[in-house]
Design a protein around this motif. Structure first.
Motif, short mmCIF file in Angstrom:
data_model
loop_
_atom_site.label_atom_id
_atom_site.label_comp_id
_atom_site.label_asym_id
_atom_site.label_seq_id
_atom_site.Cartn_x
_atom_site.Cartn_y
_atom_site.Cartn_z
N VAL A 242 -27.29 91.97 101.83
CA VAL A 242 -28.42 92.60 100.50
C VAL A 242 -28.29 92.49 99.19
CG1 VAL A 242 -29.31 94.82 100.01
CG2 VAL A 242 -29.53 94.36 102.41
N GLU B 263 -24.77 83.53 105.15
CA GLU B 263 -25.15 85.18 104.94
C GLU B 263 -23.31 86.10 104.56
OE1 GLU B 263 -26.75 85.40 110.40
OE2 GLU B 263 -24.39 85.06 109.30
N GLY B 264 -22.96 85.37 103.30
CA GLY B 264 -21.93 86.16 102.24
C GLY B 264 -21.67 84.86 101.29
N LEU C 20 -29.00 90.47 107.63
CA LEU C 20 -27.52 91.30 107.56
C LEU C 20 -27.60 91.97 106.51
CD1 LEU C 20 -25.21 89.00 109.70
CD2 LEU C 20 -27.41 91.11 110.59
N ASP C 21 -27.16 93.54 106.61
CA ASP C 21 -26.61 94.44 105.21
C ASP C 21 -26.02 93.80 104.39
OD1 ASP C 21 -27.41 97.27 104.44
OD2 ASP C 21 -24.88 97.10 104.58
N ARG C 22 -24.94 92.74 105.27
CA ARG C 22 -23.99 92.20 104.48
C ARG C 22 -25.22 91.29 103.05
NH1 ARG C 22 -19.35 88.61 106.91
NH2 ARG C 22 -19.38 88.83 104.41
N ALA D 17 -29.23 88.59 112.98
CA ALA D 17 -28.62 87.71 111.79
C ALA D 17 -29.29 86.55 111.82
CB ALA D 17 -27.98 87.01 112.60
#
Lengths: 242, 242, 242, 242, 242, 242
Positions: free
Chosen positions: F120, F45-46, F116-118, F145
């Motif tokens: 995007v 997620e990042g 999650l927004d991160r 998540a």
């Protein structure tokens, strides 16, 4: 599964060649039906002919009276796919977009080698609207008219290979798209000559159309491609050309 | 000077309204001839109808048997201008492009207010291809169908003004283009209501067409819009629709 | 109708040539007034000179004490149009934009042939900001300085024709714009030599300015081009240069 | 090292505030010289004033009679940097570009919060030309005029914070640029209030200018920013405004 | 102030050369620490090696056990900067972006001259994502592999100068960026040979990193570069490569 | 035909779910092999996790010791596809690109609904580089998540449907792409709830990979994705993680 493969010109031999190509890659159980428009030009190499083909293709598909699962519009850079999407509830795949979309899975940039120089801006414009132009290194003309591809296949091959080679060395293309329905069948040889993947629009459209059908996906009818509103239409369908 | 103003739908009253608008701004000595296609839809609000209109407009113009100096295609977001440019040796002006081109002389950004939401993507795409989209703040739908503009002009006015106001406040438009040939004549009132310049496609196309004729300029025939090559075309012209 | 045509440099003979060109295409009843700035460079070929011209043109127009209906800024790629739009309530037409806008009605792509190579980026930047660059095939320099155009018209013609030919063959331009106010009057011959439409900025600006006036349209004052707020300004107007 | 920091308006107190900010971050050994133009507007909030400032800044710098190593143009969204680059052989840094360039090292997207809505398009256009707009999430106006920033700092702070917060939540900005030379000194507090990095144009320009000087780099004189050609220029320099 | 300058390959001599370059421009009081990854390729010239370097650089930085104020990732076109930004609270400067950002203050367009042709698309892609590509005239390959730069510096110099000259004459570059960490130290000579400013990524990154530290600015942690969420990570850190 | 479907995180249950989805659409005769990386994060997620996944996926594929015909990288917005393309001679299909490419055959614009927004900006950046972003209406975060998708499928469904509805009404999406490998299997229900086609990355990647294999097409090795040059690589392969 039955897929209609619609030629954009009225030359039957091209329809046959296209359908043959399509059948060569179709899955077992997929029936390919080649259709020739009832009206239009014997070859499509410009805007007038392309607009006429747009209507002729819609007309021909609407006149087909058996069920079918998907339609392939087999014209490179031609108008009309959006109209078919409005009229039908099955997926519509344009070979220009199928080839570009496929090429983008194979290399960083692709080039299209097409027929006459005058068709280059049409192809570029269709790719731009389709959102598939960013990784297009170039659209190059071989200088061969559509009908000359059949008449003089050897010269056609040389002319296409030459432009493909320039696309690779000058424009940094890593994949070549064959930019004419009438080039069906030349991909193997050009791949051999140039050393890069060569994408044929018709065959790549077949795999994409089959994929969409298998996934149960079809055109969104929510906005742009909603069914035409009921209204008085003079001269359509069945009123002209046949 | 004679300018043909061709409606894209088959509704005569709209042709008359358009021609009247055109005459109101034409220079002394300019004759405006309003033409209605022989076939097609009573209103054009989508891709199928627009493609059909493209052919119908070409057909109608080619059937006109007097000399003329320029053609205005009076459909907003419609296909076909490129085909006409190939067929003719006089300038062809599309009202979508005329309005956008004019608006860009008047403010930093312009918006288009059109009829139904489903036509918005068509207009956006035509502006993008025309290279006139960069300064377009938005294309907004009033929700009024083409024929409703005539039937309920008061409600149409309110719906258009409301979207124009939103275009100004939300999208930062400084100029409004009326996005339908059938909105001809509403510009004055909307300008009064919104306080910004309002551009009508038909009238702006008249001044542009006149200008091109006076400058002695016409379509370049060197590549994209070269005259179609001589070839066998089935069903055109005069073979369908009339 | 009175239209001010403002030269951007201080060379009177260029002002006269420009005004003469403008008059040649103006409608009956349109008065063309040629204006020369009170200060600035004898020719404008770079950013410093262009910025100075921006102010000089505003100064010259504000010093004009008769009523007028439109202003044409006759510098190719020059700064300043936006300032004039703030100061005035009549339409302002820049010849760079007039030419590009006109060319886009005539072909799929246009090129500009200008004077010195150093002015190319200025012209490109102005076209980009104006949202008129997408269909620009190239901006090419003839290598002739502005004042050389007058001094050696024969060599100028050859240099411009050569770049126009390259623009057509290499860059795929279908229309040529003459990229300097000082090239006024060369269009006919270059059109003859190259076979494509040639657009002169001054004459196309005249037809556009007349059109805007006839349509009753002027600059939107709602945001970007609102009248300057009342405030203390030292050295303007009339305090410098004359 | 001596760096000239040139205000774009004629308000001395703003020049002083800017110079003070610049000194606060300058390296030991760097002398900051604040300059106020001899003419122009007391605040710059539009195109006319900005074009006038462009000339006034060049005029002021050329009138400075001591050696210097770099120039900072302390106007946000103002015209003129390109002219200074032609006239000088030392680096020229515009605070609009310095802030954006710095912000891009700190987050995925940045927003600018500026003064009046009418200046927004100017800033956007300058960022677009500078090639620094792609990662700009938005340019937002606080509604405070330049001189109000000094007069009512508390209200200014609230208005700026509010727009910064909207930029973060609505436009997905991760960094805020203060879009006015007159906002110098507010960065710390806004950073504290919003929780994101806040970039001030003047201070970031100082570090960039110092960096260029230390690296021995200055403007390329090969094409766009070549020294103006020798020619007759009326009214420049020293002929107007002082 | 302590700045970590991290090589992307495992060749110690390149790390030393980079660190030496960095020290040559660092301010008094700035300590430069050169780091070599514990794993990865001896030179990075493609995507596989670049992705491996991304992880190796993060690993090496996380293993550094002293405090530091900024990190410079000294690979041209390499992946990974975004990951470091998530892991750290100090500024991270990538030399590809540092060079481009610096070049944009010096000329209208810049070109990059790099090593092998296969790395060109990587550099272009990194510049595109960074929003720094618009003013990039070209990325050109010298044909020299990274390690050949050290082995045959004379031939490297000639190959780089040749491409720089072509970038200037053909692509209209006004500034040249040296597109490889291993080219550190060649800038002076190439500047001398070509007559345009030459930007070295490492030295420009040092001035930018120092500037950010002096301004008290670091990566925004609000969205894209927020600290990784606590979760189970197998094989990181310290679990592989050393 | 054997296709490897590689998860990007180390959570086995997600690998199983993905493989199951893939098998549901695979042609008779196609064997789907689900692979879980030996190292990396339990969910990605990042950027840090994504870069680690890039290496972990390459590592896992290289450790697979049976022949295979294509690889699907089943991470949405993840890095690494380019590295795999260098290392392999069979086609590599990334699910982010597969979904977008498929969506573009179904509607005028598509949106992605992700976790999650991160994540995007990562997805947007991958689509931009892939040249598939032009027709992307938006990338929207559900706020769930990756691991929550499994833990609370009901809440996940509601959150995804809500964002899909907003994408349709606000952003004018006509097709929805499920932006996470872990969303496999939700497409039917979301299609039912929203009334638009819903594209799952994994299943669309299977049809595309099969199509490429049937067409005999694989990655172009001519430039960007050429096999890595032979060189000393420390810590790869087989030296870390397993």
């Amino acid at each position: 599964m039955r897929i209609l493969v619609v030629n954009v010109n009225t030359t039957e031999s091209i329809t046959e060649a296209i359908a043959k190509q399509a059948r060569a890659v179709a899955s077992p159980g997929t029936e390919i039906v080649g259709l020739t428009p009832f009206f239009g030009a014997e070859s499509v190499e410009g805007n007038f002919e392309s607009y006429l083909a747009a209507i002729a293709v819609m007309d021909r598909v609407m006149a087909y009276d058996q069920p079918f699962d998907a339609v392939i519009q087999a014209g490179y850079g031609e108008h009309g796919r959006e109209g078919l999407q409005e009229l039908l509830n099955v997926p519509v795949v344009d070979i220009t977009e199928a080839a570009a979309s496929t090429a983008m899975f194979l290399g960083h940039a692709y080039s299209v080698v097409t027929t006459l120089d005058r068709t280059v801006p049409l192809i570029e414009d269709r790719l731009k609207l389709a959102g598939l132009y960013q990784r297009c290194a170039s659209v190059r003309a071989s200088g061969m008219a559509v009908l000359e591809l059949e008449e003089d296949p050897l010269r056609a091959m040389e002319a296409i290979v030459r432009q493909a080679e320039l696309a690779i060395s000058e424009d940094k293309a890593e994949v070549i798209c064959l930019g004419c329905g009438g080039m069906a069948g030349l991909d193997e040889q050009i791949r051999y000559r140039t050393g890069v993947p060569v994408v044929d629009g018709v065959t790549s459209a077949v795999t994409i159309a089959e994929g969409l059908v298998r996934l149960g996906l079809s055109t969104s009818k929510i906005r742009t491609y909603a069914t035409p509103r009921p209204k008085k239409v003079i001269g359509w369908p069945g009123k002209f050309g046949h």
